[in-house]
Design a protein around this motif. Structure first.
Motif, PDB file in Angstrom:
ATOM      1  N   TRP A  48     -15.869 -15.234 -12.774  1.00 55.68           N
ATOM      2  CA  TRP A  48     -16.867 -15.884 -11.928  1.00 55.68           C
ATOM      3  C   TRP A  48     -17.821 -14.885 -11.278  1.00 55.68           C
ATOM      4  CZ3 TRP A  48     -12.948 -19.687  -9.191  1.00 55.68           C
ATOM      5  CH2 TRP A  48     -12.512 -20.621 -10.138  1.00 55.68           C
ATOM      6  N   ASN A  49     -17.742 -13.621 -11.690  1.00 51.23           N
ATOM      7  CA  ASN A  49     -18.678 -12.580 -11.234  1.00 51.23           C
ATOM      8  C   ASN A  49     -18.756 -12.489  -9.706  1.00 51.23           C
ATOM      9  OD1 ASN A  49     -19.492 -11.934 -13.943  1.00 51.23           O
ATOM     10  ND2 ASN A  49     -20.741 -13.798 -13.928  1.00 51.23           N
ATOM     11  N   THR A  50     -17.615 -12.380  -9.088  1.00 47.84           N
ATOM     12  CA  THR A  50     -17.570 -12.284  -7.623  1.00 47.84           C
ATOM     13  C   THR A  50     -17.664 -10.845  -7.121  1.00 47.84           C
ATOM     14  OG1 THR A  50     -15.144 -12.238  -7.697  1.00 47.84           O
ATOM     15  CG2 THR A  50     -16.193 -14.392  -7.422  1.00 47.84           C
ATOM     16  N   LEU A  51     -17.415  -9.867  -7.992  1.00 50.42           N
ATOM     17  CA  LEU A  51     -17.477  -8.465  -7.580  1.00 50.42           C
ATOM     18  C   LEU A  51     -18.915  -7.962  -7.583  1.00 50.42           C
ATOM     19  CD1 LEU A  51     -14.459  -6.988  -9.595  1.00 50.42           C
ATOM     20  CD2 LEU A  51     -14.535  -7.507  -7.149  1.00 50.42           C
ATOM     21  N   ARG A  52     -19.188  -7.012  -6.703  1.00 51.08           N
ATOM     22  CA  ARG A  52     -20.513  -6.397  -6.683  1.00 51.08           C
ATOM     23  C   ARG A  52     -20.732  -5.571  -7.947  1.00 51.08           C
ATOM     24  NH1 ARG A  52     -21.728  -3.097  -1.448  1.00 51.08           N
ATOM     25  NH2 ARG A  52     -19.815  -2.054  -2.140  1.00 51.08           N
ATOM     26  N   LYS A  53     -21.979  -5.395  -8.318  1.00 49.45           N
ATOM     27  CA  LYS A  53     -22.310  -4.633  -9.516  1.00 49.45           C
ATOM     28  C   LYS A  53     -21.804  -3.199  -9.390  1.00 49.45           C
ATOM     29  CE  LYS A  53     -26.174  -3.509 -12.591  1.00 49.45           C
ATOM     30  NZ  LYS A  53     -27.641  -3.622 -12.817  1.00 49.45           N
ATOM     31  N   GLY A  54     -21.142  -2.733 -10.435  1.00 48.28           N
ATOM     32  CA  GLY A  54     -20.622  -1.379 -10.455  1.00 48.28           C
ATOM     33  C   GLY A  54     -19.184  -1.255  -9.993  1.00 48.28           C
ATOM     34  N   VAL A  55     -18.640  -2.315  -9.386  1.00 52.01           N
ATOM     35  CA  VAL A  55     -17.243  -2.285  -8.941  1.00 52.01           C
ATOM     36  C   VAL A  55     -16.353  -2.695 -10.116  1.00 52.01           C
ATOM     37  CG1 VAL A  55     -15.532  -3.245  -7.360  1.00 52.01           C
ATOM     38  CG2 VAL A  55     -17.875  -2.834  -6.576  1.00 52.01           C
ATOM     39  N   PRO A  56     -15.415  -1.858 -10.533  1.00 57.07           N
ATOM     40  CA  PRO A  56     -14.570  -2.191 -11.688  1.00 57.07           C
ATOM     41  C   PRO A  56     -13.618  -3.339 -11.387  1.00 57.07           C
ATOM     42  CG  PRO A  56     -13.782  -0.184 -10.650  1.00 57.07           C
ATOM     43  CD  PRO A  56     -15.082  -0.532  -9.979  1.00 57.07           C
ATOM     44  N   HIS A  57     -13.242  -4.048 -12.438  1.00 58.97           N
ATOM     45  CA  HIS A  57     -12.260  -5.125 -12.289  1.00 58.97           C
ATOM     46  C   HIS A  57     -10.919  -4.549 -11.840  1.00 58.97           C
ATOM     47  CE1 HIS A  57     -14.559  -7.702 -15.492  1.00 58.97           C
ATOM     48  NE2 HIS A  57     -15.237  -7.525 -14.375  1.00 58.97           N
ATOM     49  N   LEU A  58     -10.138  -5.376 -11.178  1.00 56.18           N
ATOM     50  CA  LEU A  58      -8.785  -4.950 -10.828  1.00 56.18           C
ATOM     51  C   LEU A  58      -7.981  -4.693 -12.100  1.00 56.18           C
ATOM     52  CD1 LEU A  58      -7.549  -7.288  -7.928  1.00 56.18           C
ATOM     53  CD2 LEU A  58      -8.448  -4.972  -7.755  1.00 56.18           C
ATOM     54  N   THR A  59      -7.260  -3.597 -12.122  1.00 55.60           N
ATOM     55  CA  THR A  59      -6.330  -3.385 -13.227  1.00 55.60           C
ATOM     56  C   THR A  59      -5.137  -4.316 -13.043  1.00 55.60           C
ATOM     57  OG1 THR A  59      -5.046  -1.674 -12.098  1.00 55.60           O
ATOM     58  CG2 THR A  59      -7.005  -0.965 -13.333  1.00 55.60           C
ATOM     59  N   VAL A  60      -4.383  -4.511 -14.093  1.00 56.65           N
ATOM     60  CA  VAL A  60      -3.239  -5.415 -14.015  1.00 56.65           C
ATOM     61  C   VAL A  60      -2.222  -4.920 -12.989  1.00 56.65           C
ATOM     62  CG1 VAL A  60      -1.966  -4.275 -15.887  1.00 56.65           C
ATOM     63  CG2 VAL A  60      -1.568  -6.692 -15.417  1.00 56.65           C
ATOM     64  N   TYR A  61      -2.135  -3.604 -12.796  1.00 52.84           N
ATOM     65  CA  TYR A  61      -1.157  -3.046 -11.857  1.00 52.84           C
ATOM     66  C   TYR A  61      -1.586  -3.253 -10.407  1.00 52.84           C
ATOM     67  CZ  TYR A  61       0.007  -0.844 -16.260  1.00 52.84           C
ATOM     68  OH  TYR A  61       0.315  -0.637 -17.583  1.00 52.84           O
ATOM     69  N   THR A  62      -2.878  -3.050 -10.132  1.00 53.86           N
ATOM     70  CA  THR A  62      -3.368  -3.282  -8.775  1.00 53.86           C
ATOM     71  C   THR A  62      -3.301  -4.761  -8.424  1.00 53.86           C
ATOM     72  OG1 THR A  62      -4.901  -1.432  -9.083  1.00 53.86           O
ATOM     73  CG2 THR A  62      -5.268  -2.853  -7.184  1.00 53.86           C
ATOM     74  N   ALA A  63      -3.695  -5.607  -9.369  1.00 54.21           N
ATOM     75  CA  ALA A  63      -3.628  -7.051  -9.132  1.00 54.21           C
ATOM     76  C   ALA A  63      -2.184  -7.492  -8.907  1.00 54.21           C
ATOM     77  CB  ALA A  63      -4.237  -7.802 -10.313  1.00 54.21           C
ATOM     78  N   PHE A  64      -1.265  -6.935  -9.685  1.00 51.23           N
ATOM     79  CA  PHE A  64       0.139  -7.304  -9.537  1.00 51.23           C
ATOM     80  C   PHE A  64       0.689  -6.847  -8.184  1.00 51.23           C
ATOM     81  CE2 PHE A  64       4.743  -6.645 -10.888  1.00 51.23           C
ATOM     82  CZ  PHE A  64       5.056  -7.988 -10.768  1.00 51.23           C
ATOM     83  N   PHE A  65       0.200  -5.717  -7.691  1.00 47.53           N
ATOM     84  CA  PHE A  65       0.621  -5.246  -6.368  1.00 47.53           C
ATOM     85  C   PHE A  65       0.202  -6.239  -5.290  1.00 47.53           C
ATOM     86  CE2 PHE A  65      -0.809  -3.087  -2.470  1.00 47.53           C
ATOM     87  CZ  PHE A  65       0.415  -2.638  -1.998  1.00 47.53           C
ATOM     88  N   TYR A  66      -1.077  -6.616  -5.271  1.00 53.32           N
ATOM     89  CA  TYR A  66      -1.545  -7.569  -4.262  1.00 53.32           C
ATOM     90  C   TYR A  66      -0.878  -8.934  -4.445  1.00 53.32           C
ATOM     91  CZ  TYR A  66      -5.221  -4.387  -2.661  1.00 53.32           C
ATOM     92  OH  TYR A  66      -5.904  -3.322  -2.120  1.00 53.32           O
ATOM     93  N   PHE A  67      -0.711  -9.331  -5.678  1.00 50.30           N
ATOM     94  CA  PHE A  67      -0.010 -10.571  -6.014  1.00 50.30           C
ATOM     95  C   PHE A  67       1.386 -10.571  -5.392  1.00 50.30           C
ATOM     96  CE2 PHE A  67       2.955 -12.729  -8.862  1.00 50.30           C
ATOM     97  CZ  PHE A  67       2.324 -13.920  -9.195  1.00 50.30           C
ATOM     98  N   SER A  68       2.099  -9.460  -5.535  1.00 51.15           N
ATOM     99  CA  SER A  68       3.473  -9.370  -5.043  1.00 51.15           C
ATOM    100  C   SER A  68       3.536  -9.234  -3.527  1.00 51.15           C
ATOM    101  CB  SER A  68       4.184  -8.185  -5.706  1.00 51.15           C
ATOM    102  OG  SER A  68       4.236  -8.359  -7.106  1.00 51.15           O
ATOM    103  N   VAL A  69       2.537  -8.579  -2.927  1.00 43.76           N
ATOM    104  CA  VAL A  69       2.479  -8.499  -1.465  1.00 43.76           C
ATOM    105  C   VAL A  69       2.401  -9.901  -0.873  1.00 43.76           C
ATOM    106  CG1 VAL A  69       1.025  -7.834   0.488  1.00 43.76           C
ATOM    107  CG2 VAL A  69       1.508  -6.181  -1.311  1.00 43.76           C
ATOM    108  N   SER A  70       1.507 -10.714  -1.415  1.00 40.45           N
ATOM    109  CA  SER A  70       1.361 -12.084  -0.938  1.00 40.45           C
ATOM    110  C   SER A  70       2.645 -12.880  -1.142  1.00 40.45           C
ATOM    111  CB  SER A  70       0.200 -12.761  -1.667  1.00 40.45           C
ATOM    112  OG  SER A  70       0.133 -14.132  -1.372  1.00 40.45           O
ATOM    113  N   CYS A  71       3.227 -12.752  -2.325  1.00 44.89           N
ATOM    114  CA  CYS A  71       4.466 -13.461  -2.644  1.00 44.89           C
ATOM    115  C   CYS A  71       5.576 -13.075  -1.666  1.00 44.89           C
ATOM    116  CB  CYS A  71       4.870 -13.134  -4.080  1.00 44.89           C
ATOM    117  SG  CYS A  71       6.228 -14.122  -4.732  1.00 44.89           S
TER     118      CYS A  71
END
Length: 361
Positions: free
Chosen positions: A260-283
């Protein structure tokens, strides 16, 4: 950072995830049947589940030198990627609520029926959403006939639950009228000295699984008492868990691919490891808040407990922590496979729950 790119590696991750995700529900069910409070079990489970995510993030997410598009885990923590972080944390919220609901549904509906229904709902809704989020990279003619089969499984699983409930009610009614209103005290002539509630046997006595005596003895020992309660409670918990499970993978998909193009231009997508970290913090945070609350304000007529009582309850703690590790590594492997082969395909991992089939009770 280690990047999984080959389809063969993705398949290997998903098959290994099959084993992990198909095992932990049986461990939680075993502990509940042995009388351990589900709040205590889930707190232990949540701790090691989060530790598994930390281990994956700091090892696989930090191996080697990162690039601008694929930064290492610690580098990406400082970047302005909060829209994707919120999607990842939303996925963790859904998973935490789904797993917690499942823990209680196991007692009312049974392990096999609960997992068949929740896994089927997950595949029907989650796979469909991920198919479009993945830009249709998986073959629809292969994917959606399977989705249709899982849709049928939802209705069949519900029918099996209704049949089981009616069957158990008839057995108990024929055996004695003392249990119709939730009275589970056994008469002297009815007591069976069985130590193995899963198989219903011990060295001294043999109790056939599914009989009225087996059901009453199980009710005596288990933590969540189900006699006298509506069967709709179990179905509600099961369908709610299935809906939650169907949303966490699409949320994770958006977090890592930013469709959905929510990140600012030039900001890389979350890697699967970073996303999984935040995912697990919330969980982890949601699980801790809810289960500490349930210690003092339990649901479904469970006895009150306390944090001190939880710390002192070491019986079964190793099994609960093992369940958390299995689920944590299983989810991590599923997401790694999904990033390489498509999340719609990775959702097929949910059929692993069907391998957790136990004897009907």
């Amino acid at each position: 950072m280690y990047m999984l790119e080959s389809k063969g590696g993705a398949i290997a991750c998903m098959f290994l995830s099959l084993f992990f995700l198909g095992t932990w529900p049986a461990l939680l069910t075993m502990l509940e049947r042995r009388g351990r409070l589900p709040q205590h079990t889930y707190l232990d489970y949540s701790i090691t589940n989060f530790l598994a995510a930390l281990l994956i993030a700091f090892t696989l997410g930090g191996i080697g030198k990162g690039t601008h598009d694929q930064p290492n885990f610690l580098v990406q923590l400082a970047q302005d990627n909060w829209p994707s972080v919120l999607f990842a944390m939303g996925g963790g919220l859904f998973l935490s609520l789904g797993n917690l609901s499942c823990q209680y549904a196991f007692a009312f509906v049974g392990l096999s029926v609960t997992e068949v229904i929740t896994a089927s709902i997950t595949v029907v809704i989650g796979t469909t959403l991920n198919y479009f989020l993945d830009d249709k990279i998986n073959k629809a003619e292969i994917l959606f006939p399977g989705v249709g089969c899982f849709l049928i499984a939802v209705f069949l699983g519900s029918a099996v639950h209704s049949s089981n409930a009616a069957d158990n009610k008839a057995k108990l009614s024929n055996f004695t009228g003392d249990y119709k209103n939730g009275d589970t005290s056994l008469k002297d002539g009815d007591i069976v000295k069985s130590k193995d509630l899963e198989g219903g046997s011990s060295s001294a006595d043999n109790v056939e699984a599914g009989t009225a005596v087996f059901l009453m003895e199980l009710e005596e020992k288990r933590a969540i008492k189900v006699f006298g309660k509506s069967t709709l409670i179990g179905l509600f918990l099961t369908f709610f868990a299935g809906l939650c499970f169907s949303m966490f993978s699409p949320a994770f998909n958006i977090a890592t691919n930013d469709q959905w193009n929510t990140l600012r231009k030039g900001v890389p997508h979350l890697t699967v490891y970073t996303a999984f970290f935040y995912f697990s913090v919330s969980c982890f945070v949601i699980a801790m808040i809810l289960n500490i609350t349930f210690l003092y304000h339990p649901v479904l007529n469970l006895p009150k407990s306390s944090f001190k009582a939880y710390l002192a309850d070491s019986d079964g703690r190793v099994w609960a922590m093992l369940a958390g590790l299995l689920c944590g590594f299983g989810n991590g492997l599923q997401f790694m496979g999904g990033q390489a082969a498509g999340y719609a395909a990775a959702d097929a991992v949910q059929v692993s729950f069907i391998t957790s089939i136990r004897k009907r009770i």
